[in-house]
Enzyme design. Structure first.
Site, PDB file in Angstrom:
ATOM      1  N   ARG A  37      23.729 -23.382 -17.813  1.00  0.00           N
ATOM      2  CA  ARG A  37      24.940 -24.139 -17.806  1.00  0.00           C
ATOM      3  C   ARG A  37      25.435 -24.481 -19.040  1.00  0.00           C
ATOM      4  NH1 ARG A  37      20.974 -27.728 -14.061  1.00  0.00           N
ATOM      5  NH2 ARG A  37      19.087 -26.718 -13.796  1.00  0.00           N
ATOM      6  N   LYS A  53      14.801 -40.842 -14.255  1.00  0.00           N
ATOM      7  CA  LYS A  53      13.555 -41.423 -14.412  1.00  0.00           C
ATOM      8  C   LYS A  53      15.203 -43.352 -14.750  1.00  0.00           C
ATOM      9  CE  LYS A  53      11.178 -40.314 -12.995  1.00  0.00           C
ATOM     10  NZ  LYS A  53      11.040 -38.713 -12.860  1.00  0.00           N
ATOM     11  N   THR A 142      13.362 -19.276 -15.787  1.00  0.00           N
ATOM     12  CA  THR A 142      14.190 -19.874 -14.734  1.00  0.00           C
ATOM     13  C   THR A 142      14.405 -20.913 -14.483  1.00  0.00           C
ATOM     14  OG1 THR A 142      13.166 -18.064 -13.537  1.00  0.00           O
ATOM     15  CG2 THR A 142      15.593 -17.794 -14.763  1.00  0.00           C
ATOM     16  N   VAL A 182       7.499 -36.160  -3.579  1.00  0.00           N
ATOM     17  CA  VAL A 182       7.922 -37.018  -5.767  1.00  0.00           C
ATOM     18  C   VAL A 182       9.510 -37.188  -5.441  1.00  0.00           C
ATOM     19  CG1 VAL A 182       7.585 -36.774  -7.644  1.00  0.00           C
ATOM     20  CG2 VAL A 182       5.952 -35.921  -6.402  1.00  0.00           C
ATOM     21  N   ILE A 183       9.965 -36.569  -5.137  1.00  0.00           N
ATOM     22  CA  ILE A 183      10.907 -36.827  -5.134  1.00  0.00           C
ATOM     23  C   ILE A 183      11.535 -37.374  -4.259  1.00  0.00           C
ATOM     24  CG2 ILE A 183      13.424 -35.825  -4.722  1.00  0.00           C
ATOM     25  CD1 ILE A 183      13.019 -32.921  -5.836  1.00  0.00           C
ATOM     26  N   GLY A 271      10.992 -29.612  -1.341  1.00  0.00           N
ATOM     27  CA  GLY A 271       9.951 -29.154  -2.313  1.00  0.00           C
ATOM     28  C   GLY A 271      10.551 -27.783  -2.871  1.00  0.00           C
ATOM     29  N   HIS A 443      -7.261 -55.650 -25.818  1.00  0.00           N
ATOM     30  CA  HIS A 443      -7.438 -56.746 -24.560  1.00  0.00           C
ATOM     31  C   HIS A 443      -5.964 -57.488 -25.400  1.00  0.00           C
ATOM     32  CE1 HIS A 443      -8.761 -59.808 -22.207  1.00  0.00           C
ATOM     33  NE2 HIS A 443      -8.968 -60.174 -22.711  1.00  0.00           N
TER      34      HIS A 443
HETATM   35  P1  FAD Z   1      14.156 -25.854 -15.100  1.00  0.00           P
HETATM   36  O1  FAD Z   1      14.459 -27.065 -16.274  1.00  0.00           O
HETATM   37  O2  FAD Z   1      14.574 -25.524 -14.081  1.00  0.00           O
HETATM   38  O3  FAD Z   1      14.751 -24.850 -16.302  1.00  0.00           O
HETATM   39  C1  FAD Z   1      15.536 -23.912 -16.207  1.00  0.00           C
HETATM   40  C2  FAD Z   1      16.828 -23.252 -16.127  1.00  0.00           C
HETATM   41  O4  FAD Z   1      17.475 -21.957 -16.665  1.00  0.00           O
HETATM   42  C3  FAD Z   1      18.086 -23.761 -15.778  1.00  0.00           C
HETATM   43  O5  FAD Z   1      18.816 -24.980 -16.487  1.00  0.00           O
HETATM   44  C4  FAD Z   1      19.232 -22.407 -15.100  1.00  0.00           C
HETATM   45  O6  FAD Z   1      19.483 -23.398 -15.054  1.00  0.00           O
HETATM   46  C5  FAD Z   1      17.988 -21.695 -16.636  1.00  0.00           C
HETATM   47  N1  FAD Z   1      18.540 -20.797 -15.821  1.00  0.00           N
HETATM   48  C6  FAD Z   1      17.838 -19.959 -14.025  1.00  0.00           C
HETATM   49  N2  FAD Z   1      18.647 -18.764 -14.074  1.00  0.00           N
HETATM   50  C7  FAD Z   1      18.894 -18.163 -15.605  1.00  0.00           C
HETATM   51  C8  FAD Z   1      19.641 -17.333 -15.620  1.00  0.00           C
HETATM   52  N3  FAD Z   1      19.659 -15.920 -14.622  1.00  0.00           N
HETATM   53  N4  FAD Z   1      20.574 -16.989 -16.565  1.00  0.00           N
HETATM   54  C9  FAD Z   1      20.071 -17.996 -16.640  1.00  0.00           C
HETATM   55  N5  FAD Z   1      20.009 -19.832 -17.627  1.00  0.00           N
HETATM   56  C10 FAD Z   1      19.043 -19.218 -16.194  1.00  0.00           C
HETATM   57  N6  FAD Z   1       8.607 -33.345 -13.912  1.00  0.00           N
HETATM   58  C11 FAD Z   1       7.723 -33.943 -14.465  1.00  0.00           C
HETATM   59  O7  FAD Z   1       7.269 -33.468 -15.181  1.00  0.00           O
HETATM   60  N7  FAD Z   1       8.315 -35.647 -14.763  1.00  0.00           N
HETATM   61  C12 FAD Z   1       9.316 -35.477 -13.699  1.00  0.00           C
HETATM   62  O8  FAD Z   1       9.121 -37.265 -14.156  1.00  0.00           O
HETATM   63  C13 FAD Z   1       9.852 -34.511 -13.085  1.00  0.00           C
HETATM   64  N8  FAD Z   1      11.194 -35.266 -12.433  1.00  0.00           N
HETATM   65  C14 FAD Z   1      12.048 -34.681 -11.218  1.00  0.00           C
HETATM   66  C15 FAD Z   1      12.869 -35.308 -11.058  1.00  0.00           C
HETATM   67  C16 FAD Z   1      13.993 -34.031  -9.955  1.00  0.00           C
HETATM   68  C17 FAD Z   1      15.077 -35.074  -9.025  1.00  0.00           C
HETATM   69  C18 FAD Z   1      13.472 -33.044  -9.907  1.00  0.00           C
HETATM   70  C19 FAD Z   1      14.189 -32.362  -9.012  1.00  0.00           C
HETATM   71  C20 FAD Z   1      12.396 -32.207 -11.019  1.00  0.00           C
HETATM   72  C21 FAD Z   1      12.026 -33.225 -12.036  1.00  0.00           C
HETATM   73  N9  FAD Z   1      10.374 -32.689 -12.771  1.00  0.00           N
HETATM   74  C22 FAD Z   1       9.736 -33.743 -12.938  1.00  0.00           C
HETATM   75  C23 FAD Z   1      10.685 -31.574 -12.793  1.00  0.00           C
HETATM   76  C24 FAD Z   1      10.865 -30.888 -13.809  1.00  0.00           C
HETATM   77  O9  FAD Z   1      11.943 -31.040 -13.294  1.00  0.00           O
HETATM   78  C25 FAD Z   1       9.899 -29.530 -13.564  1.00  0.00           C
HETATM   79  O10 FAD Z   1       8.876 -29.041 -13.272  1.00  0.00           O
HETATM   80  C26 FAD Z   1      10.744 -28.588 -15.176  1.00  0.00           C
HETATM   81  O11 FAD Z   1      12.310 -29.150 -14.991  1.00  0.00           O
HETATM   82  C27 FAD Z   1      10.402 -26.763 -14.546  1.00  0.00           C
HETATM   83  O12 FAD Z   1      10.459 -27.120 -16.015  1.00  0.00           O
HETATM   84  P2  FAD Z   1      11.514 -25.637 -16.167  1.00  0.00           P
HETATM   85  O13 FAD Z   1      11.704 -24.733 -17.863  1.00  0.00           O
HETATM   86  O14 FAD Z   1      10.404 -24.224 -15.699  1.00  0.00           O
HETATM   87  O15 FAD Z   1      12.895 -24.750 -15.676  1.00  0.00           O
HETATM   88  P1  NAI Z   2       6.728 -32.150  -2.663  1.00  0.00           P
HETATM   89  O1  NAI Z   2       6.343 -31.196  -2.481  1.00  0.00           O
HETATM   90  O2  NAI Z   2       6.612 -33.014  -3.830  1.00  0.00           O
HETATM   91  O3  NAI Z   2       6.931 -32.863  -1.747  1.00  0.00           O
HETATM   92  C1  NAI Z   2       7.433 -32.188  -0.265  1.00  0.00           C
HETATM   93  C2  NAI Z   2       7.457 -33.010   0.981  1.00  0.00           C
HETATM   94  O4  NAI Z   2       8.165 -33.015   1.805  1.00  0.00           O
HETATM   95  C3  NAI Z   2       6.397 -32.676   0.911  1.00  0.00           C
HETATM   96  O5  NAI Z   2       4.961 -34.321   1.586  1.00  0.00           O
HETATM   97  C4  NAI Z   2       5.559 -31.918   2.477  1.00  0.00           C
HETATM   98  O6  NAI Z   2       4.702 -32.063   3.690  1.00  0.00           O
HETATM   99  C5  NAI Z   2       6.900 -32.323   2.676  1.00  0.00           C
HETATM  100  N1  NAI Z   2       8.003 -31.250   3.853  1.00  0.00           N
HETATM  101  C6  NAI Z   2       7.673 -30.029   3.793  1.00  0.00           C
HETATM  102  N2  NAI Z   2       8.855 -29.126   5.143  1.00  0.00           N
HETATM  103  C7  NAI Z   2       9.155 -30.452   5.318  1.00  0.00           C
HETATM  104  C8  NAI Z   2       9.418 -30.680   6.704  1.00  0.00           C
HETATM  105  N3  NAI Z   2      10.000 -29.929   7.588  1.00  0.00           N
HETATM  106  N4  NAI Z   2      10.372 -32.106   7.218  1.00  0.00           N
HETATM  107  C9  NAI Z   2       9.337 -33.269   6.939  1.00  0.00           C
HETATM  108  N5  NAI Z   2       8.338 -33.383   5.347  1.00  0.00           N
HETATM  109  C10 NAI Z   2       8.630 -31.998   5.418  1.00  0.00           C
HETATM  110  O7  NAI Z   2       8.572 -32.054  -3.187  1.00  0.00           O
HETATM  111  P2  NAI Z   2      10.302 -32.206  -3.562  1.00  0.00           P
HETATM  112  O8  NAI Z   2       9.697 -34.135  -3.539  1.00  0.00           O
HETATM  113  O9  NAI Z   2      11.147 -31.825  -2.433  1.00  0.00           O
HETATM  114  O10 NAI Z   2       9.478 -32.295  -5.521  1.00  0.00           O
HETATM  115  C11 NAI Z   2       9.739 -31.311  -5.708  1.00  0.00           C
HETATM  116  C12 NAI Z   2       9.337 -31.257  -6.425  1.00  0.00           C
HETATM  117  O11 NAI Z   2       9.319 -31.569  -8.354  1.00  0.00           O
HETATM  118  C13 NAI Z   2       7.046 -31.423  -7.096  1.00  0.00           C
HETATM  119  O12 NAI Z   2       6.611 -30.374  -7.043  1.00  0.00           O
HETATM  120  C14 NAI Z   2       6.899 -31.601  -7.914  1.00  0.00           C
HETATM  121  O13 NAI Z   2       6.266 -31.361  -8.955  1.00  0.00           O
HETATM  122  C15 NAI Z   2       8.629 -32.060  -8.884  1.00  0.00           C
HETATM  123  N6  NAI Z   2       8.471 -33.524  -9.421  1.00  0.00           N
HETATM  124  C16 NAI Z   2       8.084 -34.119 -10.076  1.00  0.00           C
HETATM  125  C17 NAI Z   2       8.212 -35.666 -10.304  1.00  0.00           C
HETATM  126  C18 NAI Z   2       7.826 -36.161 -10.953  1.00  0.00           C
HETATM  127  O14 NAI Z   2       7.279 -35.505 -11.948  1.00  0.00           O
HETATM  128  N7  NAI Z   2       7.506 -37.556 -11.280  1.00  0.00           N
HETATM  129  C19 NAI Z   2      10.149 -35.922  -9.578  1.00  0.00           C
HETATM  130  C20 NAI Z   2      10.610 -35.098  -8.700  1.00  0.00           C
HETATM  131  C21 NAI Z   2      10.031 -33.927  -8.712  1.00  0.00           C
END
Ligand code: FAD
Ligand code: NAI
Length: 464
Positions: A37, A53, A142, A182-183, A271, A443
């Site tokens: 990125r 957030k 990754t 969650v998303i 997911g 409290h």
């Molecule tokens: P990532 O954060 O995915 O980072 C991996 C990085 O590797 C990326 O930047 C990618 O570009 C890079 N990469 C991949 N392949 C290569 C390659 N071959 N060479 C070089 N670079 C590469 N989790 C929470 O705990 N709290 C939350 O509130 C939360 N909110 C979320 C909201 C959304 C909309 C989404 C999508 C996810 C959210 N998550 C949340 C989940 C969280 O973002 C992930 O669990 C976390 O980022 C995972 O960290 P990671 O380091 O494993 O991978």
């Molecule tokens: P998720 O796994 O939380 O939810 C996916 C939902 O889609 C499930 O309820 C599942 O039963 C449903 N589903 C699956 N296939 C379907 C289909 N064909 N039709 C209808 N429903 C279907 O995945 P989500 O929300 O995409 O988030 C991905 C990951 O990102 C989560 O696993 C979470 O760990 C992380 N995340 C964490 C956050 C946090 O910690 N606050 C915020 C956002 C994401």
């Protein structure tokens, strides 16, 4: 054979990778981190935790001001209106500040950022931007990407993923969210607060899989009351683009007659899946499990000597704090120390309003394992919650019936995400519900509800 460019080369600068790189450098190891990125911080900082957030906060402020909810506090707001561009600007400011902060930390700790996509060329070498680097240890961090839904192709305009859902240029009239996880619930909440009609279509019979059953029911009740339509036990079988948006075809999950739902915008949030494609894992001799994840042992070592893996790309919850803790642990293990992550105590939080948080076992999981005692306390009995008219939800503490050791806790209330930390810490220390019940809590705080739920495990709380 020595002559390595680095002691540690981390692939991916998300919360797993960047934390691993910084920790490795702090421990005196020559470290590089490859990231494709433009900015560091991975999914979490760029398109995940942080921007979502920021929008949850801003959309909450808008709803409070716009709906007249503040009037009960004697705060009259007239003519509140939405400036979506300014809201997006504040989201971007949060992201830029934090991703820039990681770049600063890399410089400070002397971590080399190798800009570009990394691919393995051997067990101890990777190529980034046309250059090959040899490293004694390589950490795969990754992360993950959106799981696609066949027949509902993402175009980032009318059929979007979480990244485009953070950037919508206007509030849709009707947003249909596929997936009640969650998303879907966090981003669905954002756009509902900003004025969209939101429908969540969930395949299972309840939203929020993996969470405690009672919490899932309560959450669905609250979201419905807020105006989100939740359709469960339903699968989306196809999408057709129209002049106005998208026509979705749905049918009962168990099979049956198909029907349609008209949407302006459809969010696919069913997911995420690990990023393992294009990494050249075959060159390194790394195999994937059935879910395309990389398996490791407790030290985060893969089966190939010198190659480690952490974060979303390995089994376990896809959470930023899990990835971060694994990042620290893997660096410590590489340095010859003992890095451990207790995967039994990883809190999870949904940042809706109310927030939903849990740690440890659900009541259902705990019952399967043996005899338990459960204590519940409603927020309606908590003085702080009452004072600020914020009485939705409850706290549940689950303890082993014989030892009283806390096995899990589930909380649904406005500040559940902050509250859950104390239970996680108590569980790390092997606390009993008695330990929590006899700990003095300030409290008036929401946290007193945890103490009272622990008292309910032992017998009776005071305030119900
Ligand atoms: P990532 O954060 O995915 O980072 C991996 C990085 O590797 C990326 O930047 C990618 O570009 C890079 N990469 C991949 N392949 C290569 C390659 N071959 N060479 C070089 N670079 C590469 N989790 C929470 O705990 N709290 C939350 O509130 C939360 N909110 C979320 C909201 C959304 C909309 C989404 C999508 C996810 C959210 N998550 C949340 C989940 C969280 O973002 C992930 O669990 C976390 O980022 C995972 O960290 P990671 O380091 O494993 O991978
Ligand atoms: P998720 O796994 O939380 O939810 C996916 C939902 O889609 C499930 O309820 C599942 O039963 C449903 N589903 C699956 N296939 C379907 C289909 N064909 N039709 C209808 N429903 C279907 O995945 P989500 O929300 O995409 O988030 C991905 C990951 O990102 C989560 O696993 C979470 O760990 C992380 N995340 C964490 C956050 C946090 O910690 N606050 C915020 C956002 C994401």
């Amino acid at each position: 054979m020595a002559d390595y460019d680095y002691d540690v080369l981390v692939i991916g600068a998300g919360p797993g990778g960047y934390v691993a790189a910084i920790r490795a450098a702090q421990l005196g190891l020559r470290t590089a981190c490859a990231e494709s990125r433009e900015t560091l911080g991975g999914t979490c900082l760029n398109v995940g935790c942080i921007p979502s957030k920021a929008l949850l906060h801003a959309s909450h402020l808008y709803e409070e001001a716009h709906s007249g909810a503040l009037a009960r506090w004697g705060v009259k707001v007239e003519g509140a209106s939405l400036d979506l561009d300014a809201m997006h600007a504040s989201r971007k400011e949060a992201v830029t500040g934090l991703t820039g902060g990681v770049a600063f930390l890399f410089k400070k700790n002397k971590v080399d950022w190798l800009k570009g996509l990394a691919t393995f060329t051997g067990k101890d070498s990777v190529e980034v931007a046309g250059k090959t680097y040899r490293a004694k240890n390589i950490v795969i961090a990754t992360g993950s990407s959106v799981t696609p839904l066949p027949g509902v192709e993402i175009d980032h305009q009318s059929i979007i993923d979480s990244t485009s859902a953070l950037e919508l240029p206007k509030v849709p009239d009707h947003l249909v969210v596929i997936g009640g996880g969650v998303i879907g619930l966090e981003l669905g909440s954002v756009w509902r607060r900003l004025g969209a009609k939101v429908t969540v279509v969930e395949y299972l019979d309840q939203i929020l899989p993996g969470m405690d059953g009672e919490i899932r029911k309560e959450a669905a009740k609250i979201f419905r009351k807020q105006g989100i339509e939740i359709v469960t036990s339903t699968k989306v079988t196809g999408a057709t683009k129209t002049d106005k948006g998208v026509t979705l075809t749905v049918e009962p999950a168990a099979g049956g007659e198909a029907s349609t739902i008209e949407a302006d915008v459809v969010l696919v949030s069913i997911g995420r899946r690990p990023n393992t494609e294009g990494l050249g894992l075959d060159k390194a001799g790394i195999e994937l499990n059935k879910r395309s994840q990389i398996e490791t042992d407790h030290s985060f070592a893969t089966k190939v000597d010198g190659i480690w893996a952490i974060g979303d790309v390995i089994p376990g919850p896809m959470l930023a704090h899990k990835a971060e803790d694994e990042g620290i642990a893997v660096a410590e293990n590489i340095a010859g120390l003992t890095g451990i992550v207790n995967h039994d105590v990883i809190p999870s939080v949904v940042y809706t309003l109310p927030e939903i948080a849990g740690v440890g076992l659900t009541e259902e999981q705990a019952r399967e394992k043996g005899e338990i005692k459960v204590g519940k306390f409603p927020m309606a009995g908590n003085s702080r919650a009452k004072t600020i008219h914020d009485t939705t939800g409850f706290v549940k503490v689950i303890a082993d019936a014989k030892t009283d050791r806390v096995l899990g806790a589930w909380i649904i209330t406005s500040v559940a995400g902050t509250m859950i930390a104390q239970v996680a810490q108590a569980m790390e220390f092997g606390a009993t519900s008695e330990d929590i019940a006899y700990t003095c809590h300030a409290h008036p705080t929401h946290s007193e509800a945890i103490k009272e739920a622990a008292m309910a495990v032992l017998g009776k709380p005071i305030h119900v």
